[in-house]
Scaffold this motif. Structure first.
Motif, short mmCIF file in Angstrom:
data_model
loop_
_atom_site.label_atom_id
_atom_site.label_comp_id
_atom_site.label_asym_id
_atom_site.label_seq_id
_atom_site.Cartn_x
_atom_site.Cartn_y
_atom_site.Cartn_z
N ARG A 189 0.82 -1.22 0.00
CA ARG A 189 0.00 0.00 0.00
C ARG A 189 0.85 1.27 0.00
NH1 ARG A 189 -4.85 -2.54 0.86
NH2 ARG A 189 -6.16 -0.75 1.29
N PRO A 190 1.67 1.44 -1.02
CA PRO A 190 2.54 2.63 -1.09
C PRO A 190 1.79 3.87 -1.56
CG PRO A 190 2.79 1.32 -3.07
CD PRO A 190 1.85 0.55 -2.18
N GLN A 191 2.31 5.03 -1.19
CA GLN A 191 1.76 6.28 -1.72
C GLN A 191 2.29 6.58 -3.13
OE1 GLN A 191 3.12 6.43 1.71
NE2 GLN A 191 1.06 5.71 2.15
N ILE A 192 3.50 6.10 -3.41
CA ILE A 192 4.10 6.25 -4.74
C ILE A 192 4.51 4.88 -5.24
CG2 ILE A 192 6.07 7.12 -6.06
CD1 ILE A 192 6.09 9.58 -4.30
N VAL A 193 4.12 4.56 -6.46
CA VAL A 193 4.69 3.43 -7.18
C VAL A 193 5.62 4.00 -8.24
CG1 VAL A 193 4.23 1.54 -8.79
CG2 VAL A 193 2.79 1.83 -6.76
N LEU A 194 6.86 3.55 -8.23
CA LEU A 194 7.86 4.01 -9.19
C LEU A 194 8.18 2.86 -10.13
CD1 LEU A 194 10.92 6.23 -8.44
CD2 LEU A 194 11.18 4.21 -9.88
N SER A 195 8.22 3.14 -11.44
CA SER A 195 8.40 2.07 -12.41
C SER A 195 9.17 2.56 -13.62
CB SER A 195 7.02 1.56 -12.87
OG SER A 195 7.14 0.64 -13.94
N MET A 196 9.69 1.62 -14.37
CA MET A 196 10.23 1.91 -15.69
C MET A 196 9.06 2.30 -16.59
SD MET A 196 13.15 -1.02 -15.93
CE MET A 196 14.38 0.17 -16.48
N HIS A 197 9.36 3.04 -17.65
CA HIS A 197 8.31 3.59 -18.52
C HIS A 197 7.86 2.56 -19.55
CE1 HIS A 197 6.06 6.58 -20.73
NE2 HIS A 197 6.40 7.50 -19.84
N PRO A 198 6.56 2.50 -19.84
CA PRO A 198 6.07 1.54 -20.84
C PRO A 198 6.23 2.00 -22.28
CG PRO A 198 4.22 2.73 -19.91
CD PRO A 198 5.45 3.18 -19.14
N GLU A 199 6.68 3.25 -22.51
CA GLU A 199 6.82 3.76 -23.87
C GLU A 199 8.29 3.83 -24.28
OE1 GLU A 199 4.43 7.13 -25.04
OE2 GLU A 199 3.18 6.90 -23.24
N ARG A 200 8.54 3.53 -25.53
CA ARG A 200 9.91 3.48 -26.05
C ARG A 200 10.49 4.89 -26.20
NH1 ARG A 200 9.34 -0.43 -29.13
NH2 ARG A 200 10.74 -1.94 -28.15
N ASN A 201 11.77 5.02 -25.85
CA ASN A 201 12.49 6.27 -26.01
C ASN A 201 13.36 6.15 -27.26
OD1 ASN A 201 14.38 8.40 -25.88
ND2 ASN A 201 14.24 8.51 -23.65
N TRP A 202 12.96 6.83 -28.33
CA TRP A 202 13.70 6.70 -29.59
C TRP A 202 14.97 7.53 -29.61
CZ3 TRP A 202 12.64 2.75 -32.45
CH2 TRP A 202 11.34 2.22 -32.47
N GLU A 203 15.13 8.46 -28.66
CA GLU A 203 16.34 9.26 -28.61
C GLU A 203 17.54 8.44 -28.14
OE1 GLU A 203 15.66 12.66 -26.20
OE2 GLU A 203 13.96 13.36 -27.39
#
Length: 241
Positions: free
Chosen positions: A101-115
């Protein structure tokens, strides 16, 4: 804020993306926990590390976590390079979030970074997608994964979702980590099995932190980590919209 739960694909991902921010949180008394989804068996650069690479990487991650004040590291043990946002993986994420039951969930991004496509390893994207599917609607839907409710893990509304490693244009929050840069670098140095050139890695990471601070408008000489912060259940959101 009293608790943060971080999800990443591989050992060392969290240290590259957020160890400075995490050190800031833990120094303020926040309980931060990690969940590493794969076993990291495809990582490394030397044949000499292969026989015990999984346990080696787990120990590297535990050591790095301890340095920035994180005591609890969950390992899901999925095969490195084959992670997918399956029902099984989403259920694991839902279970852990409902339990902690965290106040923040931190995660890797689901969208590709083309840069810089290296940020967008397929496992990274799968991690982000699984966490996103879990956050909404499964974690807060009492009728999703009823077997969890049967174990006493009731629905829970996550206030905030923080992503790292995604497209630059989506980044909206810069954290000044200047006081914890050395903690971040020491944490990264624990992942020795992954760095054929530690000095080059060190210089590159410091340069990224400096560039982030400049983009974020911090004064010269500061360092920053950068995120996309998404409100999930806050005063600005309405359930279902």
């Amino acid at each position: 804020m009293s608790r943060v739960l971080c999800f990443v694909a591989h050992p060392d991902d969290i240290d590259f993306g957020a160890a400075g921010t995490i050190a800031t949180w833990t120094a303020s008394g926040v309980d931060v926990q990690y969940c590493i989804m794969t076993d990291g068996d495809a990582g490394g650069f030397s044949d000499e590390h292969r026989p015990d690479i999984v346990e080696r990487r787990r120990q590297e991650q535990r050591s790095a976590a301890g340095l920035v004040g994180v005591e609890t590291v969950h390992f899901l043990g999925h095969r490195d390079g084959y992670l997918e946002p399956t029902e099984e993986l989403v259920a694991s994420v839902v279970e852990l979030i409902r339990r902690e039951r965290p106040q923040i969930v931190l995660s890797m991004h689901p969208e590709r970074n083309w840069e810089r496509i290296q940020k967008s390893h397929p496992d990274h994207l799968a991690c982000g997608e699984a966490v996103t599917r879990a956050i909404y609607p499964a974690v807060e839907n009492q009728y999703a994964f009823p077997e969890l409710a049967a174990k006493g893990l009731d629905a829970y509304r996550v206030p905030w979702l923080w992503f790292f490693g995604g497209p630059t244009q989506l980044e909206n929050h810069f954290v000044d980590v200047t006081e914890h840069v050395e903690d971040k670098m020491r944490a990264l140095h624990f992942h020795a099995s992954q760095h054929p050139d530690i000095d080059r890695m060190d210089r590159a990471v410091r340069a990224f932190l400096s560039a982030n601070a400049e983009r974020g408008g911090l004064r010269q000489g500061r360092s920053a980590e950068v995120f996309q912060v998404v409100p999930v259940n806050t005063d600005a959101t309405i359930a279902g919209f």
